[in-house]
Write an enzyme that holds these catalytic residues in place. Sequence first.
Site, short mmCIF file in Angstrom:
data_model
loop_
_atom_site.label_atom_id
_atom_site.label_comp_id
_atom_site.label_asym_id
_atom_site.label_seq_id
_atom_site.Cartn_x
_atom_site.Cartn_y
_atom_site.Cartn_z
N ASP A 28 35.44 40.18 43.20
CA ASP A 28 35.19 40.94 44.38
C ASP A 28 34.17 41.75 44.34
OD1 ASP A 28 35.13 40.73 47.21
OD2 ASP A 28 37.09 41.88 47.26
N GLY A 29 33.39 41.97 45.32
CA GLY A 29 32.41 43.25 45.39
C GLY A 29 30.92 42.78 45.31
N ASN A 30 30.47 41.41 45.16
CA ASN A 30 29.27 40.79 44.86
C ASN A 30 28.24 41.45 46.20
OD1 ASN A 30 30.06 39.78 43.06
ND2 ASN A 30 30.09 37.64 43.53
N GLY A 31 28.77 41.41 47.51
CA GLY A 31 28.11 41.60 48.55
C GLY A 31 27.60 42.86 48.49
N ASN A 76 36.61 31.35 52.56
CA ASN A 76 35.21 31.50 52.11
C ASN A 76 34.16 30.94 53.12
OD1 ASN A 76 35.76 33.16 48.96
ND2 ASN A 76 35.39 34.03 50.96
N TRP A 77 34.84 29.76 53.58
CA TRP A 77 33.80 28.92 54.39
C TRP A 77 33.65 29.58 55.85
CZ3 TRP A 77 32.00 24.51 51.91
CH2 TRP A 77 32.91 24.02 50.91
N ARG A 200 44.58 43.80 47.71
CA ARG A 200 45.19 42.58 48.30
C ARG A 200 45.00 41.34 47.39
NH1 ARG A 200 41.56 44.26 51.90
NH2 ARG A 200 39.64 43.01 51.98
N LEU A 201 45.87 40.49 47.59
CA LEU A 201 45.61 39.08 46.75
C LEU A 201 44.94 38.02 47.70
CD1 LEU A 201 47.13 38.52 44.26
CD2 LEU A 201 49.36 37.70 45.64
N SER A 202 44.45 38.17 48.67
CA SER A 202 43.65 37.34 49.54
C SER A 202 43.80 35.92 49.21
CB SER A 202 41.94 37.69 49.28
OG SER A 202 41.86 39.14 49.53
#
Length: 246
Positions: A28-31, A76-77, A200-202
Amino acid sequence: MARLKQKKEDALWQADPSLPKHVAIIMDGNGRWAKKRGLPRTAGHAAGAETFRRIATHCKDLGLDYLTVYAFSTENWKRPPEEVSAIMGLLDRYLHEAIEKMERDGIRLRVLGDTAPLSEELRALIARTEEISRGITGFQANICLNYGGRDELVRAARRYAADVAAGRANDLDEAGFASYLYTAGIPDPDLIIRPSGEERLSNFLLWQSAYAEFYYTSVLWPDFTEAELDKALRDYLGRSRRFGGV
Ligand code: IPE
Ligand code: IPE
Ligand code: MG
């Protein structure tokens, strides 16, 4: 000198039987990484794909058995179609390259998730990747793609019900249920790492995470290095896992 020290440390790591066998990472965190640099979010995903390559190699070199990464969730869609297709394009490119190199690198690849909605080309690449993987032994990287923990559990329940109706299954126990999951045959993750500061686990590995250790860091995934992984492993080695015992 530094190299020698590194070598010594690697050997030490490998000799430690309490190292996790299976590490899972929510990439996570690419954006946010891209935004910080004034780049489009897709540039963050491209950088994140490079990080995956490096970290998978590092896990293999350390002697871990499995690395499972969350690449695209069933949720993520909801993202803009341009971002979704950029992520799918990166996966396509990654698999093309992996097919060329995986035998040489000794990395088995598996894709976990519902691949039905993916493009025909991507599905063919996944099938080819898994076919080559069958000839490789040792370290395995699992890429969770269109993966959702709840979706996985519902599918497992449906398949089990169908097996019961067809007379192929009767009583259910925990091991029996686990054999209906995407992760059948893969041990539960010992350590789940989530970079980017979210805790969080998302919807990741809901069943499998029952006794996992969690490690959070504010580092954004594209900035995650081998040293960051080592830090997480050191932290893990200092924990006491009791599994309900004393
Ligand atoms: C993770 O990075 C990659 C995917 C979920 C596909 P994000 O794209 O979620 O990055 P942030 O959370 O917006 O920074
Ligand atoms: C989780 O990250 C999914 C992946 C890393 C593939 P998200 O960025 O989608 O999760 P939320 O929306 O912050 O919970
Ligand atoms: Mg995110």
